[in-house]
Design an enzyme around this catalytic site. Structure first.
Site, PDB file in Angstrom:
ATOM      1  CE  LYS A   1      -5.712  12.632   4.409  1.00  0.00           C
ATOM      2  NZ  LYS A   1      -4.378  12.831   5.026  1.00  0.00           N
TER       3      LYS A   1
ATOM      4  CG  ASN B   1       3.011   7.151  -5.517  1.00  0.00           C
ATOM      5  OD1 ASN B   1       1.817   6.969  -5.778  1.00  0.00           O
ATOM      6  ND2 ASN B   1       3.437   7.421  -4.298  1.00  0.00           N
TER       7      ASN B   1
ATOM      8  N   GLY C   1       0.851  -1.193   0.000  1.00  0.00           N
ATOM      9  CA  GLY C   1       0.000   0.000   0.000  1.00  0.00           C
ATOM     10  C   GLY C   1       0.881   1.234   0.000  1.00  0.00           C
TER      11      GLY C   1
ATOM     12  CB  ALA D   1      10.611   4.025  -6.832  1.00  0.00           C
TER      13      ALA D   1
ATOM     14  CD  GLU E   1      -5.810   5.564   2.225  1.00  0.00           C
ATOM     15  OE1 GLU E   1      -6.175   4.365   2.204  1.00  0.00           O
ATOM     16  OE2 GLU E   1      -5.808   6.251   3.257  1.00  0.00           O
TER      17      GLU E   1
ATOM     18  CE1 TYR F   1       6.909  -1.297  -2.193  1.00  0.00           C
ATOM     19  CE2 TYR F   1       5.620  -3.266  -1.753  1.00  0.00           C
ATOM     20  CZ  TYR F   1       5.968  -2.212  -2.581  1.00  0.00           C
ATOM     21  OH  TYR F   1       5.372  -2.079  -3.812  1.00  0.00           O
TER      22      TYR F   1
ATOM     23  CE  LYS G   1       7.126  -4.873  -4.750  1.00  0.00           C
ATOM     24  NZ  LYS G   1       6.295  -5.675  -5.674  1.00  0.00           N
TER      25      LYS G   1
ATOM     26  CD  GLN H   1       6.056  15.178   2.481  1.00  0.00           C
ATOM     27  OE1 GLN H   1       6.086  16.389   2.684  1.00  0.00           O
ATOM     28  NE2 GLN H   1       5.301  14.344   3.175  1.00  0.00           N
TER      29      GLN H   1
HETATM   30  N1  GKE Z   1      -0.549   7.903   1.666  1.00  0.00           N
HETATM   31  C1  GKE Z   1      -0.581   9.199   2.043  1.00  0.00           C
HETATM   32  N2  GKE Z   1      -1.732   9.719   2.572  1.00  0.00           N
HETATM   33  N3  GKE Z   1       0.558   9.949   1.894  1.00  0.00           N
HETATM   34  C2  GKE Z   1       0.491  11.239   2.262  1.00  0.00           C
HETATM   35  C3  GKE Z   1      -0.690  11.824   2.789  1.00  0.00           C
HETATM   36  C4  GKE Z   1      -1.835  11.013   2.952  1.00  0.00           C
HETATM   37  O1  GKE Z   1      -2.914  11.458   3.414  1.00  0.00           O
HETATM   38  N4  GKE Z   1      -0.433  13.146   3.034  1.00  0.00           N
HETATM   39  C5  GKE Z   1       0.850  13.352   2.685  1.00  0.00           C
HETATM   40  N5  GKE Z   1       1.411  12.203   2.251  1.00  0.00           N
HETATM   41  C6  GKE Z   1       2.816  12.052   1.848  1.00  0.00           C
HETATM   42  C7  GKE Z   1       3.524  10.889   2.553  1.00  0.00           C
HETATM   43  O2  GKE Z   1       3.880  11.278   3.872  1.00  0.00           O
HETATM   44  C8  GKE Z   1       4.736  10.693   1.648  1.00  0.00           C
HETATM   45  O3  GKE Z   1       5.764  11.566   2.025  1.00  0.00           O
HETATM   46  C9  GKE Z   1       4.203  11.082   0.254  1.00  0.00           C
HETATM   47  O4  GKE Z   1       2.935  11.727   0.470  1.00  0.00           O
HETATM   48  C10 GKE Z   1       3.959   9.870  -0.632  1.00  0.00           C
HETATM   49  O5  GKE Z   1       3.312   8.899   0.156  1.00  0.00           O
HETATM   50  P1  GKE Z   1       2.692   7.594  -0.539  1.00  0.00           P
HETATM   51  O6  GKE Z   1       2.080   7.953  -1.833  1.00  0.00           O
HETATM   52  O7  GKE Z   1       1.842   6.936   0.490  1.00  0.00           O
HETATM   53  O8  GKE Z   1       3.930   6.592  -0.782  1.00  0.00           O
HETATM   54  P2  GKE Z   1       5.461   6.797  -1.177  1.00  0.00           P
HETATM   55  O9  GKE Z   1       5.570   7.434  -2.506  1.00  0.00           O
HETATM   56  O10 GKE Z   1       6.212   7.407  -0.049  1.00  0.00           O
HETATM   57  O11 GKE Z   1       5.909   5.278  -1.232  1.00  0.00           O
HETATM   58  C11 GKE Z   1       5.244   4.401  -2.126  1.00  0.00           C
HETATM   59  O12 GKE Z   1       6.074   4.324  -3.286  1.00  0.00           O
HETATM   60  C12 GKE Z   1       5.572   3.420  -4.259  1.00  0.00           C
HETATM   61  C13 GKE Z   1       6.586   3.357  -5.392  1.00  0.00           C
HETATM   62  O13 GKE Z   1       6.925   4.680  -5.768  1.00  0.00           O
HETATM   63  C14 GKE Z   1       5.126   3.051  -1.427  1.00  0.00           C
HETATM   64  O14 GKE Z   1       4.228   3.212  -0.330  1.00  0.00           O
HETATM   65  C15 GKE Z   1       4.627   2.011  -2.386  1.00  0.00           C
HETATM   66  O15 GKE Z   1       3.260   2.224  -2.636  1.00  0.00           O
HETATM   67  C16 GKE Z   1       5.371   2.023  -3.688  1.00  0.00           C
HETATM   68  O16 GKE Z   1       6.626   1.426  -3.498  1.00  0.00           O
END
Ligand code: GKE
Length: 342
Positions: free
Chosen positions: A192, A170, A70, A111, A183, A141, A145, A212
């Protein structure tokens, strides 16, 4: 039964392919998409070896997008559980070798396999494929991978299974998980905004300080990339991601624009954040395949927002099924009677 595989199944069916089998651990009523004319195998836990052998029998192409995963909210709090996807990846490769007639085997890496020490700045330089080594992957995770990528390579070298690997950056779009805890940011922020408008709260919670950065790839680009990489001669893992770098604050702006509103932001600094900055360097995919993901984030987010808004309305009207979340029971799926699924 998942987001990307469901979209891929539909894409292959629309392209005229036949003998397609879609498999998922979730019961059929929790599948993101069920495609007419495709053999759908629900309640099938691919961590269980026998199930992999059943569903891979005679397969000519295998697309392994199965994982217990997720967004950051899930993988940061389920590190051991995410690593158990190694059972899926191991058993699927064993089955491909022993019972498949596999000409191509696609594996969805991430990634999150990249060295996290290179991702500590929002203005990070985009990640090249070689940046996975020396290794320091995302806890849980990401390491799984990376390990499974190498298993794919050795199954090709030792047994001739033509494996191909993409590192997804992502992926978002309609039919993706939008609530329930798994999500990712694009769907979460759309939800939201929709809730803030609905409730009149006029406020949205953002994890971290919003500075970020990430890139986000629309589902249609992901599907095209999977097809191209699988049918290419690119043997090493390839980035499959957008190179449009944005901060999460900018992503929130885009979600608000889609909703025609402007909200007060409540930053949760102790929420799951993952790396500080991540982007996809698309030099290699451009060089080797002459293509890169290019659907603009504003375009993809407008479609995603509209879809989530409809889901939210349906749910309020009592039409929407529960949020897609696996109940977590591990089951052996029954003998596959092709007649009953075909
Ligand atoms: N999920 C989420 N929900 N993230 C949030 C939120 C929210 O309400 N508000 C801000 N963010 C921020 C997170 O703190 C993070 O810094 C950034 O958005 C992206 O979070 P993300 O979409 O949950 O996941 P990431 O890109 O950090 O990591 C994901 O990368 C994917 C590959 O690029 C992983 O969780 C995997 O889904 C996957 O490997």
């Amino acid at each position: 039964g998942g987001f990307i595989a469901g979209a891929l199944t539909r894409r292959f069916k629309e392209n005229g392919f036949t003998n397609i089998r879609a498999v998922d651990i979730k019961p059929i009523d929790q599948w993101y998409q069920v495609v007419e004319g495709v053999e759908s195998v629900p309640d099938c836990d691919l961590q269980i070896k026998e199930n992999c052998y059943k569903v891979c029998e005679g397969a000519v192409e295998i697309y392994n997008l199965a994982a217990d995963m997720g967004g950051m909210g899930f993988i940061e709090n389920n590190k051991a559980r995410c690593m158990l996807s190694v059972l899926i990846n191991t058993h699927m490769l064993m089955a491909a070798k022993d019972v498949g007639k596999v000409e191509r085997y696609f594996y969805a890496s991430s990634a999150c396999a990249y060295n996290t020490t290179l991702q500590q700045d929002p203005n990070c330089s985009a990640l090249k494929e070689e940046d996975a080594y020396p290794a320091m992957a995302e806890d849980g995770y990401g390491w799984e991978k990376l390990f499974s990528e190498r298993m794919c390579r050795h199954y090709r070298e030792d047994y001739g299974i033509e494996t191909r690997v993409a590192r997804f950056h992502n992926v978002y779009g309609p039919y993706g998980t939008w609530d329930g805890g798994r999500e990712k940011a694009p769907a979460a922020l759309c939800r939201k905004v929709i809730i803030a408008k609905d409730s009149g709260s006029n406020e949205m919670e953002i994890w971290g300080d919003g500075e970020q950065s990430r890139s986000f790839m629309y589902i249609d680009d992901c599907l095209k990339g999977i097809d191209m990489i699988t049918h290419s001669d690119v043997l090493e893992p390839l980035n499959l991601g957008s190179s449009e770098l944005v901060t999460i604050n900018r992503l929130a702006d885009i979600a608000e624009e889609a909703g025609g509103t402007k909200l007060k932001r409540d930053y949760k600094l102790d929420a799951p954040k993952g790396v500080r900055g991540r982007n996809s360097d698309n030099t290699k995919i451009m060089e080797l395949l002459g293509w890169e993901p290019s659907i603009p984030l504003t375009e993809g987010m407008a479609k995603t927002y509209a879809w989530i808004d409809r889901q939210s309305e349906d749910r309020k009207a009592g039409k929407q099924k529960v949020s897609c979340r696996t109940k977590g029971r591990r089951k052996i799926c029954g003998r596959i009677d092709l007649g009953s699924y075909a």
